[in-house]
Design a protein around this motif. Structure first.
Motif, PDB file in Angstrom:
ATOM      1  N   UNK A 165       0.828  -1.210   0.000  1.00  7.34           N
ATOM      2  CA  UNK A 165       0.000   0.000   0.000  1.00  7.34           C
ATOM      3  C   UNK A 165       0.861   1.258   0.000  1.00  7.34           C
ATOM      4  N   UNK A 166       1.972   1.258   0.760  1.00  8.57           N
ATOM      5  CA  UNK A 166       2.869   2.420   0.768  1.00  8.57           C
ATOM      6  C   UNK A 166       3.513   2.611  -0.599  1.00  8.57           C
ATOM      7  N   UNK A 167       3.862   1.526  -1.250  1.00  2.00           N
ATOM      8  CA  UNK A 167       4.490   1.612  -2.575  1.00  2.00           C
ATOM      9  C   UNK A 167       3.494   2.123  -3.605  1.00  2.00           C
ATOM     10  N   UNK A 168       2.250   1.704  -3.498  1.00  2.00           N
ATOM     11  CA  UNK A 168       1.227   2.236  -4.411  1.00  2.00           C
ATOM     12  C   UNK A 168       1.116   3.751  -4.264  1.00  2.00           C
ATOM     13  N   UNK A 169       1.152   4.234  -3.019  1.00  2.00           N
ATOM     14  CA  UNK A 169       1.096   5.675  -2.778  1.00  2.00           C
ATOM     15  C   UNK A 169       2.298   6.377  -3.397  1.00  2.00           C
ATOM     16  N   UNK A 170       3.490   5.777  -3.273  1.00  2.00           N
ATOM     17  CA  UNK A 170       4.693   6.358  -3.880  1.00  2.00           C
ATOM     18  C   UNK A 170       4.530   6.487  -5.389  1.00  2.00           C
ATOM     19  N   UNK A 171       4.049   5.424  -6.016  1.00  2.00           N
ATOM     20  CA  UNK A 171       3.917   5.420  -7.476  1.00  2.00           C
ATOM     21  C   UNK A 171       2.888   6.453  -7.917  1.00  2.00           C
ATOM     22  N   UNK A 172       1.753   6.511  -7.246  1.00  2.00           N
ATOM     23  CA  UNK A 172       0.724   7.472  -7.611  1.00  2.00           C
ATOM     24  C   UNK A 172       1.198   8.914  -7.435  1.00  2.00           C
ATOM     25  N   UNK A 220       1.903   9.444 -12.235  1.00  2.00           N
ATOM     26  CA  UNK A 220       1.268  10.553 -12.950  1.00  2.00           C
ATOM     27  C   UNK A 220       1.821  10.687 -14.366  1.00  2.00           C
ATOM     28  N   UNK A 221       1.014  11.266 -15.242  1.00  4.39           N
ATOM     29  CA  UNK A 221       1.476  11.506 -16.601  1.00  4.39           C
ATOM     30  C   UNK A 221       2.761  12.328 -16.550  1.00  4.39           C
ATOM     31  N   UNK A 222       3.725  11.939 -17.387  1.00  4.22           N
ATOM     32  CA  UNK A 222       4.981  12.665 -17.398  1.00  4.22           C
ATOM     33  C   UNK A 222       6.059  11.901 -18.137  1.00  4.22           C
TER      34      UNK A 222
END
Length: 308
Positions: A165-172, A220-222
């Motif tokens: 869950x923490x890694x998902x937050x990092x990626x988002x 995020x887009x980039x």
């Protein structure tokens, strides 16, 4: 690696149980513990995992943009870290309703010939998550099965416990470096090379369009620096744009990858991977193609510096 499809596994085994989404540092600690036990007894290592992710069934999490590692990526990393066999249990409400002890008796002991079981500190299982580490330890004592509960792992530069869950937050949040630190490997997208509109080639920056699984979480887009990898083991420094290309009025997101200092042959239809290493900049709309080309050249130079 081999996916287990038979109902029984003949050799004595060390079974790790979990979702293994990300195959992150915490999961790697489980693997290391399993290896230690297995090497001392000559047993085989099995990862018992689930598809779909239980959260999609029990918490109605949408199947889009959730998984860090879709099944093929998960299997890749499990193999890279030394897991010999994987059994994927189809997860549905019927399996979720199986009580903890019958689950251990049938799916772990009988089906996989488990002589040892390794789980994480926060592991729950069985109907309504009633099974805990303590349940497993007591079951192991009564059945002569070794049980190893692995303590939480912290990131190198963070006191936060490593978790999916923490890694998902990092990626988002676009924090790719932090996500990779907690993963212990790059965040990877794996997919087929698809035909695009060929616009990159016309402006002198040829790209490969890679299909992104709809179930996979994305940053995020980039623009991102990373490495393109082929199934033949080839690896190339690259820069990728993930987004809708607003300068050209696109509506559907595309992952476009430009390889640095190398012209590739026709890779259409080939399955490739892109390792996200660092965020370069956010996606933006430019006044015209010339302004876009100038920025792309800056992106290429920055990516080259980041990957050196």
């Amino acid at each position: 690696m081999e996916r287990i499809v038979a109902n029984a596994f003949a050799s004595p085994s060390v079974v790790m149980i979990g979702n293994f989404d990300g195959v992150h540092l915490g999961h790697q600690a489980l693997i290391q513990h399993a290896k230690t036990i297995a090497s001392g007894h000559g047993w085989r290592i099995i990862a018992l995992t689930f598809d779909p992710h239980p959260a999609m069934v029990l918490r109605s999490v949408p199947p889009e943009h959730f998984l860090i590692t879709p099944t093929d990526v998960k299997l890749y990393w499990l193999e890279q870290f030394g897991v010999e066999f994987v059994k994927i249990l189809p997860f549905d409400r019927q399996l979720a309703a199986v009580p903890a002890l019958p689950f251990l008796a049938h799916e772990v002991k009988a089906a996989l010939n488990a002589h040892a079981v390794v789980v994480g500190f926060n592991f729950t299982f069985g109907a309504q998550g009633a099974g805990r580490a303590e349940t497993l330890i007591e079951w192991g004592r009564l059945n002569g099965t070794i049980v190893d509960v692995v303590e939480p792992v912290e990131g190198d530069h963070s006191a936060q416990v490593v978790s999916s869950s923490a890694i998902r937050q990092d990626i988002q949040a676009g924090q790719i470096g932090t996500a990779n630190e907690r993963l212990g490997h790059p965040f990877v997208v794996m997919g087929p090379v698809q035909h695009g509109d060929g616009r990159g080639r016309t402006i002198g920056v040829p790209t490969l369009n890679v299909g992104v699984p709809s179930c996979q979480i994305m940053p995020p887009y980039g623009v991102y620096a990373g490495f393109l990898r082929g199934t033949d083991g080839s690896r190339y420094a690259a820069v990728a744009n993930w987004g809708v290309r607003p300068t050209f009025g696109q509506s559907l997101p595309v992952l476009e990858i430009h390889v640095l200092d190398k012209i590739l042959d026709d890779w259409y239809g080939h399955r490739v991977s892109f390792d996200f290493i660092e965020h370069v900049r956010a996606e933006q709309k430019f006044d015209g193609v010339d302004a876009l080309i100038r920025q792309i050249q800056k992106d290429i130079e920055k990516a080259r510096q980041l990957l050196t």
